[in-house]
Design a protein around this motif. Structure first.
Motif, PDB file in Angstrom:
ATOM      1  N   UNK A 140       0.817  -1.211   0.000  1.00 17.35           N
ATOM      2  CA  UNK A 140       0.000   0.000   0.000  1.00 17.35           C
ATOM      3  C   UNK A 140       0.851   1.262   0.000  1.00 17.35           C
ATOM      4  N   UNK A 141       0.354   2.316  -0.680  1.00 14.53           N
ATOM      5  CA  UNK A 141       1.046   3.593  -0.713  1.00 14.53           C
ATOM      6  C   UNK A 141       0.545   4.512   0.385  1.00 14.53           C
ATOM      7  N   UNK A 142       0.752   5.819   0.198  1.00 17.86           N
ATOM      8  CA  UNK A 142       0.337   6.821   1.185  1.00 17.86           C
ATOM      9  C   UNK A 142      -1.188   6.925   1.186  1.00 17.86           C
ATOM     10  N   UNK A 143      -1.830   6.637   2.344  1.00 16.19           N
ATOM     11  CA  UNK A 143      -3.286   6.606   2.364  1.00 16.19           C
ATOM     12  C   UNK A 143      -3.944   7.953   2.663  1.00 16.19           C
ATOM     13  N   UNK A 144      -3.146   9.024   2.853  1.00 17.26           N
ATOM     14  CA  UNK A 144      -3.726  10.294   3.296  1.00 17.26           C
ATOM     15  C   UNK A 144      -4.800  10.799   2.339  1.00 17.26           C
ATOM     16  N   UNK A 145      -4.485  10.815   1.035  1.00 20.47           N
ATOM     17  CA  UNK A 145      -5.457  11.298   0.052  1.00 20.47           C
ATOM     18  C   UNK A 145      -6.716  10.437   0.090  1.00 20.47           C
ATOM     19  N   UNK A 146      -6.542   9.131   0.243  1.00 24.01           N
ATOM     20  CA  UNK A 146      -7.694   8.225   0.282  1.00 24.01           C
ATOM     21  C   UNK A 146      -8.584   8.505   1.485  1.00 24.01           C
ATOM     22  N   UNK A 147      -7.961   8.768   2.628  1.00 20.32           N
ATOM     23  CA  UNK A 147      -8.755   9.083   3.821  1.00 20.32           C
ATOM     24  C   UNK A 147      -9.606  10.346   3.596  1.00 20.32           C
ATOM     25  N   UNK A 148      -8.993  11.348   2.980  1.00 17.90           N
ATOM     26  CA  UNK A 148      -9.712  12.606   2.723  1.00 17.90           C
ATOM     27  C   UNK A 148     -10.889  12.360   1.780  1.00 17.90           C
ATOM     28  N   UNK A 149     -10.622  11.600   0.720  1.00 16.61           N
ATOM     29  CA  UNK A 149     -11.682  11.307  -0.248  1.00 16.61           C
ATOM     30  C   UNK A 149     -12.794  10.478   0.396  1.00 16.61           C
ATOM     31  N   UNK A 150     -12.421   9.491   1.209  1.00 15.45           N
ATOM     32  CA  UNK A 150     -13.431   8.659   1.877  1.00 15.45           C
ATOM     33  C   UNK A 150     -14.310   9.493   2.795  1.00 15.45           C
ATOM     34  N   UNK A 151     -13.713  10.440   3.503  1.00 13.20           N
ATOM     35  CA  UNK A 151     -14.496  11.295   4.397  1.00 13.20           C
ATOM     36  C   UNK A 151     -15.480  12.159   3.599  1.00 13.20           C
TER      37      UNK A 151
END
Length: 338
Positions: A140-151
Motif C-alpha cells: 500500500x502507498x500513502x493513504x492520506x489522500x484516500x482518507x480525505x476522499x473517503x471522508x
C-alpha cells in the motif's frame, strides 16, 4: 318489482366498504413522497458521479485496491441511477394502439438492467481487484489522500441516503407500515435501489477505510485486498436483491390475497352480479392496478342492467383502490358439474 331499463338499479346488496384500501405492496400515486423518485435518483446520480472521480484519483495515487474497488462501486452506482432515470421517464409514456396497457412495466426492465450494472460494474470488478491484490502482494502507498476522499464521499453518500430515506419514510408513513417492510415490498424499485445502494456505499466506505488502516498499521496489502473482496460481495448481494425484486414485478405480481378478497367482495355487492368465478389482478407499476374477472350475471338481468353493473363495478373498485386504472369484466355462465 322490476328495475327500470337504461338506469342504474336502485336496489343493492349491503355495502361492505370501509374506505379506500392502502397497501405498500400495491403502491399509490398519491400521498407524501409520491412522484419524488426522480428527484431522489437525480441527487444520488450527482453524488455518485463526483465521488467516483475522486475515488479513482485517490486509488491511483495511493495504489489502494479497496479505493479502486470503491471507485468501481461509484461508477456502477452512477450507471445504475442513469438507468433508473430512463426507467422513470419511459414508464410514464401514455398508452397507445401498439401498447394498450401502457408502459408502466418498462420501469422494471431498465431497473433490472441497473441491477446487472451493479453486479458486473461494481461487484465483479471489486472481487477481481481484491483477489488480484491478494495474489500479487501489492504494497500500500500513502493513504492520506484516500482518507480525505473517503471522508468527503461519506458526507455526500450520507446526504443522498438522507434524501432517499426521507421519501421512503414518507411513503411508509402513508401506508402505515415500518420502513423496512415498505422497502421490502414496494413496487417503486427506484427509491428502493437508491436506499439500498447508498446504504451499501456507506458500508463500503467504512470497509475501505478499515482496509487502508490495516495496511497502514501492518505494511501489508492483505487488508486492502480483503476489504475490496468484502465490498464486492456486498455489491453482489445488493444486485441480487434488486434483480429479484424487479424480476418478480416483470413476471407479474398480483394484488395481495387480502386485497383480492376485498375486490371480490366489492363485486358481489353489485345487485346484478351473482358470482365471481375467476379473478385476475396485476400490479403494473407503483399505483397502477389492472383488474379482470369472469363474472356470472343474473339470468334475468337485461343488457342495459348488465352495462350499468359493469359501470358501477368500475366506479366502486376505483373508490376502493384509487389507483385501479383498468377494469375488465367478462360475462360468463356458471360452471355446471357433470
Amino acid at each position: 318489482m322490476h328495475p327500470r331499463h337504461g338506469r342504474e338499479p336502485e336496489e343493492r346488496r349491503p355495502d361492505t366498504r370501509t374506505g379506500p384500501v392502502l397497501d405498500a405492496r400495491v403502491g399509490a400515486s398519491g400521498g407524501p413522497g409520491a412522484g419524488g423518485s426522480a428527484f431522489t435518483v437525480v441527487v444520488a446520480t450527482a453524488a455518485n458521479f463526483g465521488v467516483a472521480l475522486a475515488k479513482a484519483v485517490a486509488g491511483v495515487i495511493s495504489g489502494s485496491s479497496a479505493m479502486l474497488a470503491e471507485a468501481g462501486h461509484s461508477v456502477a452506482d452512477t450507471c445504475t441511477e442513469l438507468l433508473l432515470l430512463v426507467s422513470l421517464k419511459r414508464s410514464k409514456k401514455p398508452a397507445d394502439e401498439d401498447h394498450p396497457l401502457g408502459h408502466a412495466p418498462e420501469r422494471y426492465i431498465w431497473a433490472l438492467l441497473a441491477s446487472v450494472a451493479t453486479f458486473v460494474g461494481g461487484g465483479v470488478f471489486a472481487l477481481y481487484d481484491g483477489i488480484h491484490s491478494l495474489t500479487h502482494g501489492e504494497t500500500p502507498g500513502d493513504p492520506l489522500v484516500s482518507y480525505i476522499v473517503l471522508a468527503a464521499a461519506f458526507v455526500l453518500e450520507g446526504l443522498s441516503l438522507r434524501t432517499g430515506l426521507k421519501q421512503a419514510s414518507g411513503r411508509a408513513g402513508y401506508f402505515k407500515v415500518p420502513l423496512l417492510r415498505y422497502l421490502r415490498h414496494t413496487p417503486d424499485t427506484a427509491v428502493k435501489a437508491v436506499v439500498m445502494e447508498d446504504t451499501a456505499a456507506l458500508v463500503g466506505l467504512v470497509l475501505a477505510a478499515l482496509g487502508l488502516l490495516g495496511g497502514q498499521l501492518t505494511g501489508s496489502g492483505v487488508w486492502d485486498g480483503i476489504a475490496s473482496i468484502l465490498i464486492g460481495l456486498l455489491l453482489v448481494l445488493v444486485a441480487v436483491i434488486l434483480g429479484r425484486a424487479n424480476t418478480e414485478l416483470l413476471v407479474g405480481r398480483a394484488l395481495p390475497a387480502s386485497a383480492r378478497d376485498a375486490v371480490r367482495r366489492e363485486l358481489l355487492t353489485i345487485r346484478h352480479i351473482e358470482d365471481v368465478m375467476e379473478l385476475t389482478t396485476l400490479v403494473q407499476g407503483p399505483g397502477e392496478i389492472l383488474v379482470a374477472a369472469k363474472v356470472d350475471f343474473r339470468d334475468l338481468s337485461s343488457a342495459a342492467e348488465i352495462e350499468w353493473a359493469c359501470e358501477e363495478a368500475e366506479t366502486r373498485l376505483r373508490a376502493l383502490f384509487p389507483d385501479v386504472r383498468r377494469v375488465y369484466l367478462d360475462p360468463t355462465p356458471p360452471r355446471r358439474d357433470g
